[in-house]
Design a protein around this motif. Structure first.
Motif, PDB file in Angstrom:
ATOM      1  N   ASN A   1       0.825  -1.206   0.000  1.00  0.00           N
ATOM      2  CA  ASN A   1       0.000   0.000   0.000  1.00  0.00           C
ATOM      3  C   ASN A   1       0.860   1.257   0.000  1.00  0.00           C
ATOM      4  OD1 ASN A   1      -2.367  -1.460  -0.014  1.00  0.00           O
ATOM      5  ND2 ASN A   1      -2.705  -1.321   2.189  1.00  0.00           N
ATOM      6  N   ASP A   2       1.955   1.239   0.757  1.00  0.00           N
ATOM      7  CA  ASP A   2       2.864   2.386   0.796  1.00  0.00           C
ATOM      8  C   ASP A   2       3.475   2.639  -0.585  1.00  0.00           C
ATOM      9  OD1 ASP A   2       2.375   2.749   3.474  1.00  0.00           O
ATOM     10  OD2 ASP A   2       4.205   1.750   4.158  1.00  0.00           O
ATOM     11  N   GLU A   3       3.835   1.568  -1.274  1.00  0.00           N
ATOM     12  CA  GLU A   3       4.415   1.708  -2.613  1.00  0.00           C
ATOM     13  C   GLU A   3       3.374   2.261  -3.589  1.00  0.00           C
ATOM     14  OE1 GLU A   3       5.768  -2.215  -3.424  1.00  0.00           O
ATOM     15  OE2 GLU A   3       7.565  -2.043  -2.154  1.00  0.00           O
TER      16      GLU A   3
ATOM     17  N   ASP B   1       3.624   5.848  -5.687  1.00  0.00           N
ATOM     18  CA  ASP B   1       3.485   5.970  -7.137  1.00  0.00           C
ATOM     19  C   ASP B   1       2.313   6.870  -7.505  1.00  0.00           C
ATOM     20  OD1 ASP B   1       5.590   4.230  -7.285  1.00  0.00           O
ATOM     21  OD2 ASP B   1       4.422   2.516  -7.995  1.00  0.00           O
ATOM     22  N   PHE B   2       1.221   6.739  -6.778  1.00  0.00           N
ATOM     23  CA  PHE B   2       0.037   7.556  -7.032  1.00  0.00           C
ATOM     24  C   PHE B   2       0.335   9.037  -6.798  1.00  0.00           C
ATOM     25  CE2 PHE B   2      -3.764   9.682  -5.372  1.00  0.00           C
ATOM     26  CZ  PHE B   2      -4.697   9.410  -6.356  1.00  0.00           C
ATOM     27  N   THR B   3       1.029   9.309  -5.706  1.00  0.00           N
ATOM     28  CA  THR B   3       1.300  10.704  -5.342  1.00  0.00           C
ATOM     29  C   THR B   3       2.267  11.369  -6.305  1.00  0.00           C
ATOM     30  OG1 THR B   3       0.910  10.191  -3.009  1.00  0.00           O
ATOM     31  CG2 THR B   3       2.116  12.220  -3.495  1.00  0.00           C
TER      32      THR B   3
ATOM     33  N   ALA C   1      -0.911  12.457 -14.243  1.00  0.00           N
ATOM     34  CA  ALA C   1      -2.259  11.943 -14.470  1.00  0.00           C
ATOM     35  C   ALA C   1      -3.239  13.068 -14.818  1.00  0.00           C
ATOM     36  CB  ALA C   1      -2.761  11.205 -13.231  1.00  0.00           C
ATOM     37  N   LEU C   2      -3.109  14.191 -14.124  1.00  0.00           N
ATOM     38  CA  LEU C   2      -4.030  15.311 -14.317  1.00  0.00           C
ATOM     39  C   LEU C   2      -3.718  16.107 -15.583  1.00  0.00           C
ATOM     40  CD1 LEU C   2      -4.318  16.554 -10.618  1.00  0.00           C
ATOM     41  CD2 LEU C   2      -5.950  15.173 -11.910  1.00  0.00           C
TER      42      LEU C   2
END
Length: 283
Positions: free
Chosen positions: A263-265, A269-271, A277-278
């Motif tokens: 979850n941390d990984e 990556d998401f952050t 992405a935007l």
């Protein structure tokens, strides 16, 4: 509810057998399935002596066959998709037969079983489907690419299904066990194809040896693991308070540690990728 009816796949050993015996001890009706009764007469006798029923069903059978066998039972309150297995090898090594068998057993079979049970559950506006996954679905290790992929596919199907049937009074639970002291590693299956030499002395070869060495030393107590599953299914005991409130049950300290790391990984990556992405919308 009158005497609850369980249908549990893969009752020849491990979690499937232990959960079958636990539910029978509670006075529930249990129908268990395994591939070949003739090769596991000891298990068949043990389950039947405890008051249970055993059916032959291979998870690689056709949709029609699995539907027919499960519907022949009648009412099913709890469907436990436990049957599954793993081939440990590098992805490059797996044969077409092995890929198809892994996916058929761990994905197609459980999906057909869910389809068969859902009709009756929907008519009664009640029911629970428990899909036994693995921590490998969220934190795949080298050597388990297809096994992890099959469990991840089952989880994705479970998450979608939970939204589809919530309005019918049917719930879905994903269980992610870590390493429990069952015979899972003792039945370690390797590919029929030879491993390329490049992998043997590297990470893949090392992980396979570690799996073999870990057999019989796993930290997870299978009796405690199935007790938590029994509790959340029935709404009793320590895990009972979670019934109907969670989509996922993680079992084992190792599974918790690996899930948190994964979850941390993902969050990292998401952050860091959010700006990218935007940037993809029309101006």
């Amino acid at each position: 509810m009158s005497q609850p009816v369980w249908f549990i796949t893969g009752v020849s050993n491990g979690f499937g057998l232990l959960l079958t015996l636990r539910a029978l001890k509670a006075g529930h009706r249990v129908i268990g399935s395994l591939r070949n009764k003739a090769t596991r007469t000891d298990v068949v006798h043990e389950i039947e002596a405890a008051g249970g029923e055993v059916m032959e069903m291979d998870m690689t059978e056709s949709q029609e066959s699995i539907h027919r066998k499960i519907k022949s039972v009648g009412r099913i309150d709890y469907l436990i998709n436990n049957a599954g297995y793993a081939i440990f090898c590098c992805l490059e090594q797996m044969s077409e037969k092995e890929v198809n068998a892994q996916i058929s057993t761990n994905v197609f079979g459980p999906i057909y079983a869910m389809q068969a049970a859902l009709e009756g559950m929907r008519a009664r506006r009640s029911g629970l489907i428990v899909n036994i996954s693995s921590i490998a679905a969220k934190d795949p290790l080298p050597t388990s690419a297809l096994y992890a992929a099959s469990k991840a596919a089952l989880e994705a199907a479970s998450e979608s299904l939970a939204k589809e049937v919530a309005g019918f009074g049917i719930s879905v639970l994903i269980v992610n066990p870590g390493a429990f002291r069952t015979n899972f590693l003792g039945q370690l299956q390797l590919s029929e194809n030879p491993m390329p030499d490049d992998y043997k002395g590297g990470l893949v070869g090392s992980v396979i040896h570690k799996f073999a060495d870990a057999d019989g030393k796993q930290a997870g107590d299978p009796d405690k693991g199935i007790e938590r599953i029994f509790e959340i299914v029935t709404g009793e005991g320590m895990a009972g308070e979670l019934k109907g409130k969670v989509l996922r049950l993680v079992l084992g300290e190792d599974a918790i540690t690996r899930m948190k790391r994964n979850n941390d990984e993902f969050i990292h990556d998401f952050t860091v990728g959010e700006k990218v992405a935007l940037s993809t919308a029309f101006d």
